[in-house]
Write a protein that holds these residues in place. Structure first.
Motif, mmCIF file in Angstrom:
data_model
loop_
_atom_site.group_PDB
_atom_site.id
_atom_site.type_symbol
_atom_site.label_atom_id
_atom_site.label_comp_id
_atom_site.label_asym_id
_atom_site.label_seq_id
_atom_site.Cartn_x
_atom_site.Cartn_y
_atom_site.Cartn_z
ATOM 1 N N LYS A 105 112.431 -39.821 -18.687
ATOM 2 C CA LYS A 105 111.289 -40.617 -18.225
ATOM 3 C C LYS A 105 110.089 -39.711 -17.948
ATOM 4 N N THR A 106 108.923 -40.244 -18.169
ATOM 5 C CA THR A 106 107.688 -39.561 -17.781
ATOM 6 C C THR A 106 107.357 -40.019 -16.365
ATOM 7 N N ILE A 107 107.179 -39.054 -15.463
ATOM 8 C CA ILE A 107 107.071 -39.386 -14.038
ATOM 9 C C ILE A 107 105.776 -38.822 -13.458
ATOM 10 N N VAL A 108 105.071 -39.626 -12.690
ATOM 11 C CA VAL A 108 103.922 -39.123 -11.932
ATOM 12 C C VAL A 108 104.145 -39.493 -10.466
ATOM 13 N N VAL A 109 104.160 -38.479 -9.602
ATOM 14 C CA VAL A 109 104.346 -38.710 -8.163
ATOM 15 C C VAL A 109 103.093 -38.274 -7.431
ATOM 16 N N ALA A 110 102.456 -39.180 -6.700
ATOM 17 C CA ALA A 110 101.344 -38.814 -5.833
ATOM 18 C C ALA A 110 101.899 -38.588 -4.435
ATOM 19 N N THR A 111 101.622 -37.432 -3.859
ATOM 20 C CA THR A 111 102.246 -37.126 -2.576
ATOM 21 C C THR A 111 101.528 -36.007 -1.843
ATOM 22 N N HIS A 112 101.714 -35.944 -0.512
ATOM 23 C CA HIS A 112 101.413 -34.683 0.153
ATOM 24 C C HIS A 112 102.639 -34.151 0.882
ATOM 25 N N ASP A 113 103.800 -34.641 0.473
ATOM 26 C CA ASP A 113 105.058 -34.190 1.073
ATOM 27 C C ASP A 113 105.433 -32.810 0.514
ATOM 28 N N PRO A 114 105.571 -31.793 1.403
ATOM 29 C CA PRO A 114 105.909 -30.441 0.942
ATOM 30 C C PRO A 114 107.256 -30.352 0.225
ATOM 31 N N LEU A 115 108.125 -31.365 0.408
ATOM 32 C CA LEU A 115 109.409 -31.345 -0.310
ATOM 33 C C LEU A 115 109.214 -31.296 -1.822
ATOM 34 N N PHE A 116 108.067 -31.796 -2.297
ATOM 35 C CA PHE A 116 107.813 -31.828 -3.740
ATOM 36 C C PHE A 116 107.274 -30.502 -4.266
ATOM 37 N N ASP A 117 107.055 -29.540 -3.351
ATOM 38 C CA ASP A 117 106.629 -28.204 -3.801
ATOM 39 C C ASP A 117 107.769 -27.468 -4.494
ATOM 40 N N GLU A 118 108.983 -27.842 -4.161
ATOM 41 C CA GLU A 118 110.122 -27.111 -4.720
ATOM 42 C C GLU A 118 111.141 -28.070 -5.278
ATOM 43 N N LEU A 119 110.757 -28.790 -6.312
ATOM 44 C CA LEU A 119 111.687 -29.725 -6.923
ATOM 45 C C LEU A 119 112.775 -28.962 -7.670
ATOM 46 N N PRO A 120 113.992 -29.506 -7.687
ATOM 47 C CA PRO A 120 115.091 -28.818 -8.363
ATOM 48 C C PRO A 120 115.090 -29.044 -9.876
ATOM 49 N N PHE A 121 113.947 -29.422 -10.444
ATOM 50 C CA PHE A 121 113.854 -29.590 -11.898
ATOM 51 C C PHE A 121 112.420 -29.289 -12.319
ATOM 52 N N ASP A 122 112.194 -29.171 -13.626
ATOM 53 C CA ASP A 122 110.864 -28.831 -14.140
ATOM 54 C C ASP A 122 109.831 -29.859 -13.710
ATOM 55 N N SER A 123 108.707 -29.358 -13.213
ATOM 56 C CA SER A 123 107.629 -30.282 -12.879
ATOM 57 C C SER A 123 106.319 -29.519 -12.976
ATOM 58 N N ARG A 124 105.233 -30.254 -12.986
ATOM 59 C CA ARG A 124 103.914 -29.624 -13.043
ATOM 60 C C ARG A 124 103.084 -30.120 -11.876
ATOM 61 N N MET A 125 102.653 -29.198 -11.048
ATOM 62 C CA MET A 125 101.833 -29.527 -9.894
ATOM 63 C C MET A 125 100.386 -29.691 -10.345
ATOM 64 N N VAL A 126 99.779 -30.822 -10.030
ATOM 65 C CA VAL A 126 98.365 -31.051 -10.343
ATOM 66 C C VAL A 126 97.637 -31.348 -9.028
ATOM 67 N N PRO A 127 96.956 -30.343 -8.463
ATOM 68 C CA PRO A 127 96.254 -30.583 -7.212
ATOM 69 C C PRO A 127 94.998 -31.410 -7.436
ATOM 70 N N ILE A 128 94.759 -32.347 -6.538
ATOM 71 C CA ILE A 128 93.536 -33.151 -6.586
ATOM 72 C C ILE A 128 92.800 -32.969 -5.264
ATOM 73 N N GLU A 129 91.501 -32.711 -5.368
ATOM 74 C CA GLU A 129 90.712 -32.503 -4.163
ATOM 75 C C GLU A 129 89.393 -33.237 -4.318
ATOM 76 N N ASP A 130 89.131 -34.128 -3.398
ATOM 77 C CA ASP A 130 87.882 -34.868 -3.405
ATOM 78 C C ASP A 130 87.577 -35.474 -4.792
ATOM 79 N N GLY A 131 88.600 -36.027 -5.418
ATOM 80 C CA GLY A 131 88.415 -36.720 -6.687
ATOM 81 C C GLY A 131 88.391 -35.855 -7.930
ATOM 82 N N SER A 132 88.557 -34.526 -7.759
ATOM 83 C CA SER A 132 88.596 -33.634 -8.926
ATOM 84 C C SER A 132 89.966 -32.990 -9.041
ATOM 85 N N LEU A 133 90.435 -32.842 -10.274
ATOM 86 C CA LEU A 133 91.662 -32.078 -10.481
ATOM 87 C C LEU A 133 91.295 -30.605 -10.458
#
Ligand SMILES: Nc1ncnc2c1ncn2[C@@H]1O[C@H](COP(=O)(O)OP(=O)(O)OP(=O)(O)O)[C@@H](O)[C@H]1O
Ligand SMILES: [Mg+2]
Length: 238
Positions: free
Chosen positions: A198-226
């Motif tokens: 599955k293609t997954i997009v998770v919006a979060t500020h939970d630090p648990l997602f900083d260290e997922l046990p599988f491949d992921s790509r962190m995309v930081p968003i700040e004030d509406g900009s990636l």
């Protein structure tokens, strides 16, 4: 593991809200390409634009300018009716507040999004049963949603998102109302979905997602900009 075809393509996306004279720019010049089977963690503080971006990807809100393609369909430009059919088949959504009908059973809640798909009753039963099992909540199938714990409700919401076997799963702050144990269980299910491709997009500020046990790509968003849509999550193990 990753397909090379882009499932979600966002080009020069801008979104503003207008109320009277005031204009609030919420998303600014967003460009993002998400490949089949990727897991994106859209990370940003409250008000940074995460929910707005997910809503536009799901076709529940429209951009002010720019383009959004989902599996090649210009979702931002389709008529509403077409969008809701497309979403019913292709996109599963998991929300912070679960959005369940409290007086309906878990089983009935999971069944609801299958109604517009127009399946036979035994196909519906089979799909509901298998997604409740996948989300590890089949044992509560006949309980009214209102009597379930937070973690159990979340698993019903996951089952509902999976019922139509969508290619794309969008999660908005999925662990915001869960304790640590249930958050980790959620991540375990996410890991299974990732394995299913599955293609997954998770919006979060939970630090648990900083260290997922599988491949992921962190995309930081700040004030509406990636900030940097190409950063790989250095902690991912696969
Ligand atoms: N319908 C609307 N009209 C006006 N402003 C809006 C509207 N929807 C969202 N906004 C504004 O857009 C900004 C981004 O909101 P959004 O809900 O996307 O943020 P978020 O990152 O999901 O925040 P949170 O982590 O709190 O859920 C906020 O400043 C919000 O006030
Ligand atoms: Mg939000």
């Amino acid at each position: 593991m990753m397909g090379d075809s882009a499932v979600i393509v966002i080009e020069e996306l801008n979104k503003h809200f207008r109320s009277g004279e005031a204009v609030t720019q919420v998303l600014r010049d967003i460009n993002l390409q998400i490949d089949a089977g990727e897991c994106i963690v859209l990370k940003g503080v409250s008000g940074s634009g995460k929910t707005t971006l997910l809503s536009i990807i799901a076709g529940m809100d429209r951009p002010s300018s720019g383009k959004v393609l989902v599996e090649g369909e210009p979702i931002s430009k389709l008529p509403d009716l077409h969008i809701s059919h497309f979403r019913a088949r292709k996109i599963g959504m998991i929300f912070q507040h679960f959005n369940l009908f409290e007086h309906l059973t878990a089983f009935e809640n999971v069944m609801i999004p299958l109604i517009p798909v127009g399946l036979k009753m035994d196909e519906v039963n089979q799909k509901v049963t298998s997604s409740l099992k996948l989300a590890n909540i089949y044992h509560k199938a006949q309980s009214p949603a209102g009597r379930l714990s937070g973690g159990e409700k979340q698993r019903v919401a996951i089952a509902r998102a999976l019922a139509s076997d969508p290619d794309i799963i969008l999660c908005d702050e999925p662990t915001a109302n869960l304790d640590r144990e249930n958050s980790l269980k959620f991540i375990e299910i996410l890991s299974q979905l990732h394995e299913m491709g599955k293609t997954i997009v998770v919006a979060t500020h939970d630090p648990l997602f900083d260290e997922l046990p599988f491949d992921s790509r962190m995309v930081p968003i700040e004030d509406g900009s990636l900030l940097d849509g190409r950063t790989e999550n250095p902690s991912a193990k696969s």
